[in-house]
Scaffold this motif. Structure first.
Motif, PDB file in Angstrom:
ATOM      1  N   THR A  53      22.551 -29.414   8.581  1.00  0.00           N
ATOM      2  CA  THR A  53      21.305 -30.034   7.811  1.00  0.00           C
ATOM      3  C   THR A  53      20.691 -30.928   8.646  1.00  0.00           C
ATOM      4  O   THR A  53      21.302 -31.894   9.385  1.00  0.00           O
ATOM      5  N   LEU A  54      19.354 -30.585   9.019  1.00  0.00           N
ATOM      6  CA  LEU A  54      18.576 -31.779   9.880  1.00  0.00           C
ATOM      7  C   LEU A  54      18.040 -32.582   8.735  1.00  0.00           C
ATOM      8  O   LEU A  54      17.512 -32.192   7.741  1.00  0.00           O
ATOM      9  N   VAL A  55      18.222 -33.759   8.943  1.00  0.00           N
ATOM     10  CA  VAL A  55      17.858 -34.794   7.731  1.00  0.00           C
ATOM     11  C   VAL A  55      16.747 -35.683   8.678  1.00  0.00           C
ATOM     12  O   VAL A  55      17.232 -36.334   9.714  1.00  0.00           O
ATOM     13  N   PHE A  56      15.692 -35.996   7.967  1.00  0.00           N
ATOM     14  CA  PHE A  56      14.606 -36.690   8.668  1.00  0.00           C
ATOM     15  C   PHE A  56      14.530 -38.081   8.055  1.00  0.00           C
ATOM     16  O   PHE A  56      14.277 -38.279   6.865  1.00  0.00           O
ATOM     17  N   THR A  57      15.098 -39.076   8.847  1.00  0.00           N
ATOM     18  CA  THR A  57      15.350 -40.306   8.419  1.00  0.00           C
ATOM     19  C   THR A  57      14.305 -41.422   9.239  1.00  0.00           C
ATOM     20  O   THR A  57      13.789 -41.062  10.377  1.00  0.00           O
ATOM     21  N   THR A  58      14.147 -42.725   8.555  1.00  0.00           N
ATOM     22  CA  THR A  58      13.457 -43.443   9.354  1.00  0.00           C
ATOM     23  C   THR A  58      14.278 -44.367  10.335  1.00  0.00           C
ATOM     24  O   THR A  58      13.729 -45.103  11.241  1.00  0.00           O
ATOM     25  N   ASP A  59      15.694 -44.413  10.212  1.00  0.00           N
ATOM     26  CA  ASP A  59      16.294 -44.891  11.382  1.00  0.00           C
ATOM     27  C   ASP A  59      17.853 -44.372  11.168  1.00  0.00           C
ATOM     28  O   ASP A  59      18.043 -43.405  10.364  1.00  0.00           O
ATOM     29  N   ARG A  60      18.451 -44.864  12.200  1.00  0.00           N
ATOM     30  CA  ARG A  60      19.922 -44.067  12.258  1.00  0.00           C
ATOM     31  C   ARG A  60      21.067 -44.870  11.370  1.00  0.00           C
ATOM     32  O   ARG A  60      21.825 -45.437  12.319  1.00  0.00           O
ATOM     33  N   THR A  61      20.796 -44.799  10.111  1.00  0.00           N
ATOM     34  CA  THR A  61      21.751 -45.605   9.343  1.00  0.00           C
ATOM     35  C   THR A  61      22.298 -44.713   8.213  1.00  0.00           C
ATOM     36  O   THR A  61      21.435 -43.768   7.839  1.00  0.00           O
ATOM     37  N   GLU A 108      18.718 -42.006   1.637  1.00  0.00           N
ATOM     38  CA  GLU A 108      17.347 -42.057   1.091  1.00  0.00           C
ATOM     39  C   GLU A 108      16.490 -40.630   1.426  1.00  0.00           C
ATOM     40  O   GLU A 108      15.963 -40.169   0.526  1.00  0.00           O
ATOM     41  N   ALA A 109      16.765 -40.251   2.694  1.00  0.00           N
ATOM     42  CA  ALA A 109      16.130 -39.097   2.975  1.00  0.00           C
ATOM     43  C   ALA A 109      16.763 -37.768   2.379  1.00  0.00           C
ATOM     44  O   ALA A 109      15.979 -37.011   1.796  1.00  0.00           O
ATOM     45  N   LEU A 110      18.127 -37.849   1.947  1.00  0.00           N
ATOM     46  CA  LEU A 110      18.725 -36.767   1.279  1.00  0.00           C
ATOM     47  C   LEU A 110      18.005 -36.802  -0.269  1.00  0.00           C
ATOM     48  O   LEU A 110      17.582 -35.640  -0.909  1.00  0.00           O
ATOM     49  N   PHE A 111      17.954 -37.883  -0.780  1.00  0.00           N
ATOM     50  CA  PHE A 111      17.585 -37.936  -2.218  1.00  0.00           C
ATOM     51  C   PHE A 111      16.105 -37.692  -2.305  1.00  0.00           C
ATOM     52  O   PHE A 111      15.454 -37.061  -3.305  1.00  0.00           O
ATOM     53  N   ASN A 112      15.081 -37.653  -0.880  1.00  0.00           N
ATOM     54  CA  ASN A 112      13.900 -37.439  -1.136  1.00  0.00           C
ATOM     55  C   ASN A 112      13.530 -35.965  -0.504  1.00  0.00           C
ATOM     56  O   ASN A 112      12.424 -35.677  -0.421  1.00  0.00           O
ATOM     57  N   GLY A 113      14.659 -35.263  -0.249  1.00  0.00           N
ATOM     58  CA  GLY A 113      14.492 -33.833   0.218  1.00  0.00           C
ATOM     59  C   GLY A 113      14.054 -33.531   1.370  1.00  0.00           C
ATOM     60  O   GLY A 113      13.288 -32.569   1.698  1.00  0.00           O
ATOM     61  N   ARG A 114      13.939 -34.589   2.368  1.00  0.00           N
ATOM     62  CA  ARG A 114      13.415 -34.618   3.675  1.00  0.00           C
ATOM     63  C   ARG A 114      14.581 -33.767   4.804  1.00  0.00           C
ATOM     64  O   ARG A 114      15.308 -34.272   5.583  1.00  0.00           O
ATOM     65  N   THR A 115      14.760 -32.459   4.299  1.00  0.00           N
ATOM     66  CA  THR A 115      15.711 -31.712   5.126  1.00  0.00           C
ATOM     67  C   THR A 115      15.290 -30.352   5.534  1.00  0.00           C
ATOM     68  O   THR A 115      14.535 -29.814   5.246  1.00  0.00           O
ATOM     69  N   VAL A 116      16.157 -29.998   6.570  1.00  0.00           N
ATOM     70  CA  VAL A 116      15.928 -28.460   7.055  1.00  0.00           C
ATOM     71  C   VAL A 116      17.295 -27.879   7.490  1.00  0.00           C
ATOM     72  O   VAL A 116      18.118 -28.632   7.907  1.00  0.00           O
ATOM     73  N   VAL A 117      17.569 -26.850   7.053  1.00  0.00           N
ATOM     74  CA  VAL A 117      18.937 -26.222   7.280  1.00  0.00           C
ATOM     75  C   VAL A 117      18.587 -25.484   8.634  1.00  0.00           C
ATOM     76  O   VAL A 117      17.910 -24.497   8.999  1.00  0.00           O
ATOM     77  N   TYR A 118      19.664 -25.334   9.625  1.00  0.00           N
ATOM     78  CA  TYR A 118      19.821 -24.856  11.132  1.00  0.00           C
ATOM     79  C   TYR A 118      21.030 -24.096  10.918  1.00  0.00           C
ATOM     80  O   TYR A 118      22.152 -24.780  10.767  1.00  0.00           O
TER      81      TYR A 118
END
Lengths: 374, 374, 374, 374
Positions: free
Chosen positions: B232-240, B246-256
């Protein structure tokens, strides 16, 4: 642009990669006259000592890679995971054994006696009761193994020595004299101990090569690159544990590591001779001339040949590599006189990567009946 | 024959294969504006449930393969090895965590609630107390996870269903309505659930892809063949870890998975646009003619383009594949009239392997400023 | 068994292999400050002398392999196929030129003056009239080349010499003194001439490496194995033939062959520095301890580092290989005192495969700002 | 860290890549009872028509790739390079022939009659005088070929037809009726003509597959990826040109392309049966139970098996792929009753990629004597 072949097998193809990983490739090294050539890794670990995999993984890895025989040799004295996995001697064998039966592999009950150097680490194979080796005193442990009929090998003899050069301590004399050093690892993982090889030749100790693998095997060897794990070829009369034991005690082994084969001439020579094949050696060469000999290597081991004395009247390259599963062409010039004198042409070579001792390549002859005339 | 280059680096070379295996390759998929693209596998097992490796192995595998984030999600209810390994909830996380810190990976405390279908299996991420999920009643367990603030995903929704087609049971409505189904695996290992993808789009559930790996990863994926494990590519604001949550709960993902990217247009489009680059798009094309456009794909994902409506006055191939890390040449014929009218050339395509929904490829435009005139 | 992903792209896939072969891979070696790094092969043959391919093949091969500049240098004096192909000087350039324009490659009009040793073979680049070099006398031919403004290089200087060790004859002194030896091949195909490298350094002759390819390139180099053909990296101010010429005359080159880069420190050092990247060098290390530094090599060239003097208070491996396009982890122990004293940590190494002269590796420093604390 | 194996063979290794490229790999497809299986590519071009290589290249390529027989079939009517290479009919054969003798390959004198469709292009093999085919009228040319005893095949029958679907014109009826269409390409390069296959079966025309290669072969086929060029397997009584001719006229061929074998059941069946081998089929299975059968595929062709009717009392997977040169394990459940009734177990399958006609897979039986009991 032309239309293209449509793949007709979509579904089957989608299953391909996973399934293919779960298949067995054979190690292409031939049997020799009178013996089967069994492929053996006799030193490996699981989570029951300090390895990182469940015991059944060792069986599946071995099956896929074409092995015939394995020994899981978890340490007697070393259990870093015991907080989570209580010590049970011989348990890894018990777990792996049924899986080995499904796959048709021979698995040997074994353990590694693990002491500071000297005397170091010793694998004991063909045990009946692993727990009985759990003795405070090294000599008690090793004698117990002997009493159970074990084949005992000195592991990685250069371990913890300077530059990994092994040292022969008094303990090793004692072990050897009492018949407690039946084999020795000249190869352990990526380490090669040339001095250990000399000792094996001199003292007639069985030559052994193993992985001593702790991780999943694919983390240490790049299976895709033909990065062969080191193994011991054992020459047996049949495919049974008893036959393996008999062969080990009688020194019928060759070590296969990287692109080297290490062992006695009596085994290396037939391995070489049964690997190569002359494609076109039946022509008339009585009038001399230049011929192109095609030499096929049916094995997966390359052979690096260096010509020694070129017989008078013959001319051919000084260096030839017989690539694995390939045919190479060797030009051969025969003088008219030489042609008249001959009853078959014999080309002497040394095979640099087939070692009978430290720095000593196997001497072979390539015998040619004839050749395609140029 | 010429003499040849002698290798000057024998010793270094002899260390090569082992050491190279122990290195990290990056997954070549770009960040997108505003976000880092973290590579995550959020479902894996160890010997602490029914996996076959020690927990640290999951960290080393992930580091080598370029992952940024992992979650070990051993089963709460299933412990086939408990005869040898007593059950300790959360223990695999504890063992793996220090190793993850050394390697600079984020590891998430997780567990898999494991019930018959319905409702099936659910991964709970970002737990504080794994043991508290050990409840006889499913609903008690899942509510406990929620109370701990967990991100809850429905795993392999087609598991044990006919032809692996998932069924949406009442339990799933209940879970969804109560905010207990935050994510769903549309990819699990080699399985793809197109119906699950439709549900995710329709119900705004976070799209997830994981391995669910039990064996050493190299036994299931042929790393040498670019046989990418699903992530799962997760689009985050930082590396934490917090940013991942936060990104998972807000649906910011792409599956590869394989050569597919699956997700929302708002993420797929910038991934595509930041992957490709026109090598020579600055020529004068005002008089029309045939140009050869070189298109570079900097990512490791191939893009299978199908042209939709070719704009009038332009002619170019209907099918183009932009191979990973390669430049391909696309001939482009521009009529004189078209050339006069244009303010830049836009070529519309569908990318067949970038899916915004079941069977729905991403629509893109390749925008060309100019081209090398033939 | 689970159902599997169906390939959705049958047609596209069936086109894949052929089409992918017809794509360009870039050679991953960076530009350096102030210059583009153009990849050049300046010595190749076609059926118009003794090569085995039609001239356009040389362009297609070069495009696919990521080259920017080629010179087809058919022999002036040697035409074994003239019974079938009448001699036409410069014809291979004329045929190849339009194809090079389509692909966006720079092709240089060239020829090889081909005489017995001494003086041997000389490539003349940037010619205006190839036929004018067809002179019975060597000196007439080479002066004609000079008059046309050619860059003249001595090819494979060890050719036909014992053990391929080059000999510097009086003719070479004469050529050098008259400005007729602007470059020299230190690499030709699989041959390396260390003595030629010494001469280039001593006499400030431009260092060159070429294939001298006669066969289809894929018969001599195994493109699949990253068996890179030897090339010359030319550092230019723009992507034009004039810029290449200017750079060659001013000695701005590095030779890339196997895994070696050979050239002046002023070019090797920025190539190295722009290839590597520290992933995590921003931690606080003021209190000392053990850190794990991740070093990324963005280039396709491995770097074999040998540590020279380890600064006091620092401890790290003596041998490190930075694999191509990989990240490796280097443990680094910093004593408390050392940490206090430091303004940044500098680790000196020799890069054994980056040669500034025969047997002389490039000296570099890896500069670390900080590190992830263990 | 342990010391490592030093490579002992630096010099030999430095020669390795080039030399290995210049070796022959055998195509692993077995002979069948009564016949040798010769590997043939009967359609290729050189610079003497519109190919891009010198004729000897075709011989070297073929030898390396394990072919036994080639035909260079330069066009009679098409010579785009004649400005540089004056037309000489049959010249490519003359140049290539001595090289073929050195390598031990059979080379057939051939030419391609090249006309607009209809009737299209026709390869004429076993010619005595190529120039005599240079006739303005197609029928004069083709009759001349027949008079010379040629084997005549219709090349790429879908060429220049819509969607590459071949059309049978009146000219083709005339050719067929007069014995002037002895063979037909069902595979040409990457094109497959299923309708042509139907015609071959229906009209008893010899089935042929060729490359029609113009470029260096490695530019069209990725030899490293096992991207096999299409060939015709010809079943001959000995390794002579006459035997090849006799076999072609008598229709003893199978086409090998990608992972498909296409031909008559009488040849496909023994190819399959001589390729597979049961590793462990000698156990006692009289009491029923679950067995694990290991099936080995010695050929380089994968076999995609789909089980048809599973015999009563037996249970085994519906889809099995026998990977090339691999052993796969097939679980087989035998009921007690079934075990009692049996005289050997026969498992019927269709092999989806062995085609006897368009969309028609070969029917086979895997016969098991026994199996390792689980």
């Amino acid at each position: 642009m032309k239309t293209k072949i449509l793949f007709i097998l979509f579904i089957a193809l989608s299953l391909t990669v996973t399934a293919q990983l779960n298949s067995r490739r054979e190690i292409k090294i031939p049997d020799i006259p009178g013996y089967l050539t069994l492929k053996c890794d006799l030193h490996m670990h699981t989570v029951f000592s300090d390895g990182l995999v469940w015991p059944t993984v060792r069986v599946e890895e071995a099956w896929r890679e074409g092995l015939d025989v394995i020994a899981i040799s978890d340490h007697i004295e070393y259990h870093p995971f015991q907080e989570d996995i209580p010590v049970k001697f011989g348990r890894s064998f018990e777990i792996a054994k049924p899986r080995a039966e499904i796959y048709g592999l021979i698995i040997i009950r074994a353990a590694e006696i693990t002491r500071q150097m000297p005397p170091g680490h010793f694998n004991c194979l063909f045990l009946e009761d692993v727990a009985a080796l759990d003795q405070p005193d090294f000599w008690d442990a090793i004698h117990e193994a002997k009493n159970q009929g074990a084949f005992i090998m000195w592991n990685h003899p250069g371990w913890r020595q300077e530059n990994e050069i092994p040292i022969w301590y008094d303990d090793h004399t004692k072990l050897y004299d009492q018949g407690l050093m039946n084999g020795m690892e000249v190869i352990n993982g990526r380490s090669y101990y040339p001095l250990a090889l000399e000792w094996c030749v001199e003292k007639n100790i069985t030559i052994i090569g193993n992985t001593d693998v702790h991780s999943p095997i694919g983390m240490d060897y790049d299976l895709s690159l033909n990065d062969q794990r080191p193994i011991t070829l054992v020459f047996t009369t049949d495919r049974t544990e008893d036959a393996v034991k008999e062969a080990l005690f009688n020194g019928r082994t060759v070590v296969y590591s990287d692109d080297m084969l290490i062992g006695k001439e009596e085994f290396l020579k037939p391995l070489f001779n049964h690997s190569i094949e002359l494609v076109n050696d039946d022509s008339d060469f009585s009038s001399g001339g230049t011929y192109n000999i095609q030499i096929k290597n049916n094995s997966e081991v390359p052979f690096y040949l260096i010509s020694t004395d070129q017989p008078e009247g013959l001319e051919y390259p000084e260096v030839i590599t017989l690539y694995p599963e390939r045919i190479v062409m060797m030009p051969l010039r025969i003088s008219r006189n030489a042609a008249n004198d001959m009853n078959g042409i014999k080309l002497p070579f040394v095979v640099k990567n087939l070692l009978t001792n430290k720095d000593t390549g196997l001497q072979v002859e390539i015998v040619i009946k004839g050749a395609v005339k140029k």
